[in-house]
Write a protein that holds these residues in place. Sequence first.
Motif, short mmCIF file in Angstrom:
data_model
loop_
_atom_site.label_atom_id
_atom_site.label_comp_id
_atom_site.label_asym_id
_atom_site.label_seq_id
_atom_site.Cartn_x
_atom_site.Cartn_y
_atom_site.Cartn_z
N GLY A 91 4.41 -37.47 -11.99
CA GLY A 91 5.15 -37.01 -10.83
C GLY A 91 5.65 -35.61 -11.11
O GLY A 91 6.06 -35.30 -12.24
N LEU A 113 4.75 -41.19 -12.98
CA LEU A 113 4.24 -41.40 -11.63
C LEU A 113 4.98 -42.53 -10.93
O LEU A 113 5.24 -43.58 -11.53
N ASN A 116 10.23 -42.35 -8.01
CA ASN A 116 10.72 -41.44 -6.98
C ASN A 116 12.23 -41.32 -6.92
O ASN A 116 12.76 -40.27 -6.56
#
Length: 132
Positions: A91, A113, A116
């Motif tokens: 990410g 990854l 978030n």
Amino acid sequence: MPADPDDTLASVRHSVLRVGVSPDGSLVQADGDDPSGSVVDLVDGFADHLDAEPEWTVGSEETLVGMLERGDLDLIAGGITSDTPWLERAGVSRGYSDIDGADGRTLVMLVPLGENAFLSELESYLDDEVGS
């Protein structure tokens, strides 16, 4: 609300932030036990924000990305630019060009990854510290 499938933000908060860095001019110097430089200072501040203790690993970007994928690191920081080749393996934060020592480059940081919520917390912190 962004989520972390692997709970990175929750596991780092009030604990340890495992950070990988690669030496890059005044952004990251790795001369002693703990690295120094403007990016290191930003990560130290982010760790303080999370009430976490940074644990540093110095290595090449390729080695560090492999460690990030295996779950051995929470964050990679340094002279990584917005045109990083690691887009499919990590990410990537928004780009920041106002970091001391960036010398006109737009710098990003890498996270696991899909994590978030952790990425959102990092970007909020960086927005406050260096602008977007």
